[in-house]
Design a protein around this motif. Structure first.
Motif, PDB file in Angstrom:
ATOM      1  N   GLU A  95       0.819  -1.217   0.000  1.00  0.00           N
ATOM      2  CA  GLU A  95       0.000   0.000   0.000  1.00  0.00           C
ATOM      3  C   GLU A  95       0.851   1.266   0.000  1.00  0.00           C
ATOM      4  N   LYS A  96       1.967   1.220   0.728  1.00  0.00           N
ATOM      5  CA  LYS A  96       2.846   2.389   0.811  1.00  0.00           C
ATOM      6  C   LYS A  96       3.459   2.692  -0.560  1.00  0.00           C
ATOM      7  N   LYS A  97       3.912   1.622  -1.229  1.00  0.00           N
ATOM      8  CA  LYS A  97       4.516   1.804  -2.559  1.00  0.00           C
ATOM      9  C   LYS A  97       3.466   2.256  -3.573  1.00  0.00           C
ATOM     10  N   ASN A  98       2.285   1.688  -3.453  1.00  0.00           N
ATOM     11  CA  ASN A  98       1.214   2.053  -4.373  1.00  0.00           C
ATOM     12  C   ASN A  98       0.874   3.535  -4.237  1.00  0.00           C
ATOM     13  N   THR A  99       0.802   4.001  -2.998  1.00  0.00           N
ATOM     14  CA  THR A  99       0.492   5.416  -2.751  1.00  0.00           C
ATOM     15  C   THR A  99       1.579   6.312  -3.326  1.00  0.00           C
ATOM     16  N   LYS A 100       2.856   5.926  -3.111  1.00  0.00           N
ATOM     17  CA  LYS A 100       3.970   6.713  -3.655  1.00  0.00           C
ATOM     18  C   LYS A 100       3.933   6.743  -5.178  1.00  0.00           C
ATOM     19  N   ALA A 101       3.620   5.595  -5.770  1.00  0.00           N
ATOM     20  CA  ALA A 101       3.559   5.518  -7.225  1.00  0.00           C
ATOM     21  C   ALA A 101       2.464   6.424  -7.776  1.00  0.00           C
ATOM     22  N   MET A 102       1.289   6.394  -7.143  1.00  0.00           N
ATOM     23  CA  MET A 102       0.175   7.222  -7.597  1.00  0.00           C
ATOM     24  C   MET A 102       0.470   8.715  -7.397  1.00  0.00           C
ATOM     25  N   ASN A 103       1.163   9.040  -6.309  1.00  0.00           N
ATOM     26  CA  ASN A 103       1.550  10.442  -6.090  1.00  0.00           C
ATOM     27  C   ASN A 103       2.530  10.906  -7.165  1.00  0.00           C
ATOM     28  N   PHE A 104       3.458  10.018  -7.536  1.00  0.00           N
ATOM     29  CA  PHE A 104       4.431  10.356  -8.580  1.00  0.00           C
ATOM     30  C   PHE A 104       3.725  10.535  -9.928  1.00  0.00           C
ATOM     31  N   ILE A 105       2.776   9.652 -10.216  1.00  0.00           N
ATOM     32  CA  ILE A 105       2.012   9.749 -11.469  1.00  0.00           C
ATOM     33  C   ILE A 105       1.208  11.051 -11.505  1.00  0.00           C
ATOM     34  N   LYS A 106       0.615  11.423 -10.363  1.00  0.00           N
ATOM     35  CA  LYS A 106      -0.127  12.684 -10.293  1.00  0.00           C
ATOM     36  C   LYS A 106       0.800  13.871 -10.551  1.00  0.00           C
ATOM     37  N   GLU A 107       2.010  13.783  -9.994  1.00  0.00           N
ATOM     38  CA  GLU A 107       3.000  14.844 -10.212  1.00  0.00           C
ATOM     39  C   GLU A 107       3.345  14.957 -11.708  1.00  0.00           C
ATOM     40  N   LEU A 108       3.500  13.806 -12.362  1.00  0.00           N
ATOM     41  CA  LEU A 108       3.794  13.805 -13.798  1.00  0.00           C
ATOM     42  C   LEU A 108       2.646  14.429 -14.585  1.00  0.00           C
ATOM     43  N   MET A 109       1.419  14.110 -14.195  1.00  0.00           N
ATOM     44  CA  MET A 109       0.248  14.646 -14.896  1.00  0.00           C
ATOM     45  C   MET A 109       0.136  16.158 -14.667  1.00  0.00           C
ATOM     46  N   ASP A 110       0.455  16.608 -13.476  1.00  0.00           N
ATOM     47  CA  ASP A 110       0.408  18.044 -13.168  1.00  0.00           C
ATOM     48  C   ASP A 110       1.401  18.835 -14.010  1.00  0.00           C
ATOM     49  N   HIS A 111       2.506  18.161 -14.404  1.00  0.00           N
ATOM     50  CA  HIS A 111       3.541  18.826 -15.205  1.00  0.00           C
ATOM     51  C   HIS A 111       3.422  18.488 -16.693  1.00  0.00           C
ATOM     52  N   ASN A 112       2.254  17.981 -17.082  1.00  0.00           N
ATOM     53  CA  ASN A 112       1.993  17.648 -18.495  1.00  0.00           C
ATOM     54  C   ASN A 112       3.013  16.660 -19.063  1.00  0.00           C
ATOM     55  N   LEU A 113       3.458  15.733 -18.225  1.00  0.00           N
ATOM     56  CA  LEU A 113       4.374  14.692 -18.673  1.00  0.00           C
ATOM     57  C   LEU A 113       3.648  13.371 -18.888  1.00  0.00           C
ATOM     58  N   MET A 114       2.438  13.287 -18.352  1.00  0.00           N
ATOM     59  CA  MET A 114       1.657  12.057 -18.463  1.00  0.00           C
ATOM     60  C   MET A 114       0.171  12.409 -18.489  1.00  0.00           C
ATOM     61  N   ILE A 115      -0.611  11.573 -19.172  1.00  0.00           N
ATOM     62  CA  ILE A 115      -2.061  11.746 -19.193  1.00  0.00           C
ATOM     63  C   ILE A 115      -2.726  10.414 -18.859  1.00  0.00           C
ATOM     64  N   SER A 116      -3.991  10.473 -18.509  1.00  0.00           N
ATOM     65  CA  SER A 116      -4.793   9.276 -18.298  1.00  0.00           C
ATOM     66  C   SER A 116      -5.680   9.090 -19.517  1.00  0.00           C
ATOM     67  N   LYS A 117      -5.529   7.956 -20.197  1.00  0.00           N
ATOM     68  CA  LYS A 117      -6.279   7.722 -21.434  1.00  0.00           C
ATOM     69  C   LYS A 117      -6.519   6.229 -21.634  1.00  0.00           C
TER      70      LYS A 117
ATOM     71  N   ARG B 213      -5.261   3.775 -19.132  1.00  0.00           N
ATOM     72  CA  ARG B 213      -3.797   3.685 -19.066  1.00  0.00           C
ATOM     73  C   ARG B 213      -3.213   5.036 -18.665  1.00  0.00           C
ATOM     74  N   PHE B 214      -2.050   4.973 -18.032  1.00  0.00           N
ATOM     75  CA  PHE B 214      -1.265   6.172 -17.785  1.00  0.00           C
ATOM     76  C   PHE B 214      -0.226   6.250 -18.906  1.00  0.00           C
ATOM     77  N   LYS B 215      -0.333   7.271 -19.739  1.00  0.00           N
ATOM     78  CA  LYS B 215       0.480   7.370 -20.949  1.00  0.00           C
ATOM     79  C   LYS B 215       1.314   8.642 -20.940  1.00  0.00           C
ATOM     80  N   LEU B 216       2.572   8.531 -21.370  1.00  0.00           N
ATOM     81  CA  LEU B 216       3.428   9.708 -21.441  1.00  0.00           C
ATOM     82  C   LEU B 216       2.960  10.635 -22.554  1.00  0.00           C
ATOM     83  N   THR B 217       3.114  11.916 -22.324  1.00  0.00           N
ATOM     84  CA  THR B 217       2.883  12.904 -23.372  1.00  0.00           C
ATOM     85  C   THR B 217       4.169  13.031 -24.196  1.00  0.00           C
ATOM     86  N   SER B 218       4.118  13.837 -25.246  1.00  0.00           N
ATOM     87  CA  SER B 218       5.331  14.070 -26.046  1.00  0.00           C
ATOM     88  C   SER B 218       6.437  14.657 -25.171  1.00  0.00           C
TER      89      SER B 218
END
Length: 378
Positions: free
Chosen positions: A330-352, A355-360
């Protein structure tokens, strides 16, 4: 579904930047073909259950050097030993300097329906630097001949970050490429691979690689240009027009099974990864003696499968929600999701598409993102 890869190890001339296994002496060609046919048959006999194959990829080397007679033998052997679906994607890599109108037409007649042409550049000075056997006029003619023959799925390779390459020079190659009715472009930064003449020239100070920042700028420009001209980026180095993504390559990135035949060929079947010897004589000798030509075979553990289900799809169409949710800690899962959210906030990843997919923008630092995510989860 599974893929099939054939490695044809001969080239007319070895490019000085290439680290793929190939040789220029074709004297063993017929013996190699005989061994290849036998390997296909032997591996088929050893498999209890054969999943249907929906892609065949002939790479190398320079498969366009194959005689039509030998190519027909190889394709017939595959069709006789595998359950290949009727609409399978069948790709052949080609060097423009080895193509003729007649040969292109014969490829199409034999069932090749996707041609991947190693253009690399439409600038003659760059082609001379890369030591290619073709010039820009030959490259354009090869594409036109393939179009005239009736090929509806054509891919070309381009190389960027060639020393002294400017944005204007890259723009010319890109403009030339997109003006053709081609469906796919693979674009690679020039890599100075160890044990290549290019690397040796760099070590001697004869060639200076492009600075990393300039390389990144050209990559960003390439992504933007191709996007504006109808080519969707669906993998770090691959761009497709009208949805014509390479099914064979996507199978790799989605961690699918694929059979591999020929020297240096690597496959993944039944939970095992294997690689054949990168030596034609040894490859032929082992097969003639009814021995496996595999240099090594590795069982993929459940943990490694999970790792590959993350770092392989991440560079292409993204990681499924299911894979991230399958992280039991659970701890790792939470960290992973927080990191993914950070990537999405910086337009590095989207949810589509679940799937979690990288942007250009994310693709530009794919390795860094992958390393950080893997470190969090594993």
């Amino acid at each position: 579904m599974a893929g099939i890869y054939i490695h044809y190890p001969y080239c007319q001339k070895k490019c000085f930047y290439c680290d793929f296994f190939s040789v220029t002496d074709k004297s063993s060609d017929n013996k190699f073909i005989a061994a290849l046919l036998k390997e296909i048959e032997n591996k088929t006999v050893c498999q209890r259950e054969m999943p249907p194959a929906d892609t065949i990829y002939l790479g190398g080397g320079t498969p366009s050097l194959l005689s039509v007679k030998n190519l027909e033998k190889v394709l017939n052997k595959l069709h006789n030993n595998f359950n290949i679906v009727s609409n399978a994607e069948i790709t052949l890599e080609a060097n423009p300097g080895t193509l003729t109108k007649q040969k292109i037409n014969e490829f199409l007649t034999l069932g090749i329906n996707r041609l991947s042409i190693g253009i690399q550049s439409f600038n003659n000075d760059e082609l001379i630097f890369l030591q290619r056997i073709h010039n820009a006029a030959t490259a354009k003619q090869a594409i036109n001949d393939a179009i005239d023959a009736g090929f509806e799925n054509i891919s070309i390779d381009l190389i960027f970050s060639i020393p002294n390459q400017t944005k204007e020079l890259l723009k010319y190659s890109l403009e030339t490429a997109v003006d053709f009715p081609i469906q796919h472009i693979s674009a690679y930064s020039l890599i100075f691979e160890p044990q290549t003449p290019l690397y040796d020239a760099m070590e001697k100070g004869e060639i200076i690689p492009m600075p990393e920042d300039d390389d990144s700028d050209l990559y960003a420009y390439l992504i933007e240009f191709l996007g504006e001209n109808g080519f969707e980026q669906y993998e770090v180095s691959n761009f497709a027009r009208n949805g014509n993504k390479s099914k064979h390559n996507l199978n790799y990135w989605n961690n699918g099974e694929f059979y591999a035949f020929g020297p240096s060929a690597a496959g993944y079947v039944g939970g095992y990864r294997y690689k054949n010897f990168s030596d034609i004589d040894k490859y032929i000798e082992y097969i003639d003696n009814n021995e496996s030509p595999e240099e090594y075979r590795e069982e993929i553990t459940s943990e490694k499968v999970q790792q590959e289900q993350i770092f392989l799809p991440l560079r292409a169409e993204g990681i499924s929600f299911e894979i991230i949710n399958s992280v039991n800690d659970e701890k790792k899962n939470t960290k992973a999701m927080n990191f993914i959210k950070e990537l999405m906030d910086h337009n590095l990843m989207i949810s589509k598409d679940n799937r979690f997919k990288l942007t250009s923008k994310g693709y530009m630092i794919c390795d860094e993102i992958t390393a950080r995510l893997m470190n969090i989860i594993f």
